[in-house]
Write a protein that holds these residues in place. Structure first.
Motif, short mmCIF file in Angstrom:
data_model
loop_
_atom_site.label_atom_id
_atom_site.label_comp_id
_atom_site.label_asym_id
_atom_site.label_seq_id
_atom_site.Cartn_x
_atom_site.Cartn_y
_atom_site.Cartn_z
N ILE A 96 0.83 -1.21 0.00
CA ILE A 96 0.00 0.00 0.00
C ILE A 96 0.87 1.26 0.00
O ILE A 96 0.59 2.22 -0.73
CB ILE A 96 -0.95 -0.02 1.21
N VAL A 97 1.91 1.27 0.81
CA VAL A 97 2.80 2.44 0.86
C VAL A 97 3.48 2.65 -0.48
O VAL A 97 3.61 3.78 -0.97
CB VAL A 97 3.83 2.27 1.98
N ASN B 191 0.82 3.90 -3.07
CA ASN B 191 0.40 5.26 -2.73
C ASN B 191 1.50 6.27 -3.09
O ASN B 191 1.22 7.34 -3.64
CB ASN B 191 0.08 5.34 -1.24
N THR B 192 2.75 5.92 -2.81
CA THR B 192 3.86 6.82 -3.13
C THR B 192 4.01 7.00 -4.63
O THR B 192 4.21 8.11 -5.13
CB THR B 192 5.16 6.28 -2.53
N LEU C 3 1.69 6.53 -7.00
CA LEU C 3 0.54 7.23 -7.57
C LEU C 3 0.58 8.73 -7.31
O LEU C 3 0.04 9.52 -8.09
CB LEU C 3 -0.76 6.65 -7.02
N LEU C 4 1.23 9.13 -6.22
CA LEU C 4 1.33 10.55 -5.89
C LEU C 4 2.60 11.19 -6.46
O LEU C 4 2.92 12.33 -6.13
CB LEU C 4 1.31 10.74 -4.37
N GLN D 257 9.81 11.44 -2.12
CA GLN D 257 8.46 11.98 -2.00
C GLN D 257 8.40 13.38 -2.61
O GLN D 257 9.32 14.17 -2.40
CB GLN D 257 8.02 12.04 -0.53
N LYS E 24 3.40 16.77 -1.31
CA LYS E 24 2.49 15.65 -1.03
C LYS E 24 3.02 14.75 0.07
O LYS E 24 2.65 13.58 0.16
CB LYS E 24 2.26 14.84 -2.32
N LEU F 32 0.17 13.33 2.43
CA LEU F 32 -0.63 12.26 1.85
C LEU F 32 0.16 10.95 1.78
O LEU F 32 -0.41 9.86 1.97
CB LEU F 32 -1.09 12.66 0.44
N ILE F 33 1.44 11.05 1.52
CA ILE F 33 2.27 9.84 1.46
C ILE F 33 2.51 9.28 2.86
O ILE F 33 2.59 8.06 3.06
CB ILE F 33 3.60 10.16 0.75
N TYR G 233 0.48 9.36 5.37
CA TYR G 233 -0.75 8.86 6.03
C TYR G 233 -0.79 7.34 6.13
O TYR G 233 -1.01 6.80 7.24
CB TYR G 233 -1.99 9.39 5.29
N PRO G 234 -0.59 6.57 5.05
CA PRO G 234 -0.61 5.11 5.22
C PRO G 234 0.55 4.59 6.06
O PRO G 234 0.42 3.54 6.70
CB PRO G 234 -0.54 4.58 3.78
#
Length: 234
Positions: free
Chosen positions: A130-131, A134-135, A137-138, A205, A209, A212-213, A215-216
């Motif tokens: 997930i991390v 998420n990273t 995609l952002l 990162q 953002k 947002l990164i 958060y998970p």
């Protein structure tokens, strides 16, 4: 006359060439190629594991893992966990974490640590996936194994908190003061794990953002911290 002068010049040149040919040559004539990526003028030899013993290889890898443990406890903005990632340290920490969790007892009263191991390794795999997604995609740049390495080494503070909570639960009675002490330990370890992982992943990162990164990452360590706090009750 001109021919005689030309002949004398040729003879002088031949004598000079013969003199230079008999001069002693000093130094090494072989040329060793410098490893790719080494700085100009660096004399550091390339590490070859083909001729070293198994003990030397294990000792070298153990020193690397130990230095990364220290980096997790004293985080600094360094790309060591992203550049030179490995899974030996995370594997050791996840196994230790699962062993320190109280074992599950079956219907016959036998201790069984299988569910704890399954829970910890499923959380580690799913959390890293997930991390990573998420990273990426952002707009970040990190691989699954780099994420697994960073998140795994950053579990070290929570492992220390779990060990201390098990000791406190073993030597004291369950009361409010004991719970508060364990809560403080878990919150400190939870904050330190988030801080360490975000420091190591700061270079991959996007600057706008980071929240947002992160958060998970915080959610991942929150689940582990919850397990530490409520699995160590008497």
């Amino acid at each position: 006359m001109a021919g005689s002068e030309h002949l004398d010049v040729n003879l002088d040149m031949d004598d000079e060439v013969d003199h230079l040919a008999h001069l002693p040559v000093h130094g090494q004539m072989s040329h060793k190629q410098q490893p790719t990526g080494a700085p100009s003028g660096s004399a550091a030899p390339a590490i070859s594991t083909l001729d070293e013993s198994v003990l030397d290889t294990i000792s070298r890898d153990a020193r690397k893992v130990g230095s990364k443990f220290y980096a997790a406890l004293v985080p600094r903005q360094d790309k060591v966990l992203l550049r030179d990632w490995d899974l030996w340290g995370p594997l050791f920490l996840y196994v230790t974490f699962a062993l320190l969790l109280p074992s599950h007892e079956d219907e016959k009263g036998h201790s069984d640590a299988g569910p704890e191991f399954a829970t910890v390794f499923v959380l580690a795999s799913v959390g890293s996936l997930i991390v990573t997604l998420n990273t990426q995609l952002l707009g970040g740049n990190i691989s699954f194994f780099q994420s697994q390495c960073v998140l795994g080494y950053s579990v070290l503070p929570l492992c220390c908190a779990l060990l201390l909570c098990r000791i406190i639960a073993a030597v004291s009675s369950p009361d409010l003061i004991t719970f508060i002490i364990r809560l403080i330990l878990v919150l400190a370890a939870f904050s330190w794990s988030i801080f360490a992982s975000t420091v190591f992943m700061s270079d991959c990162q996007p600057p706008n953002k980071k929240t947002l990164i992160s958060y998970p990452i915080g959610l991942y360590y929150f689940v582990l911290g919850w397990m530490v706090l409520f699995s160590t009750q008497n």
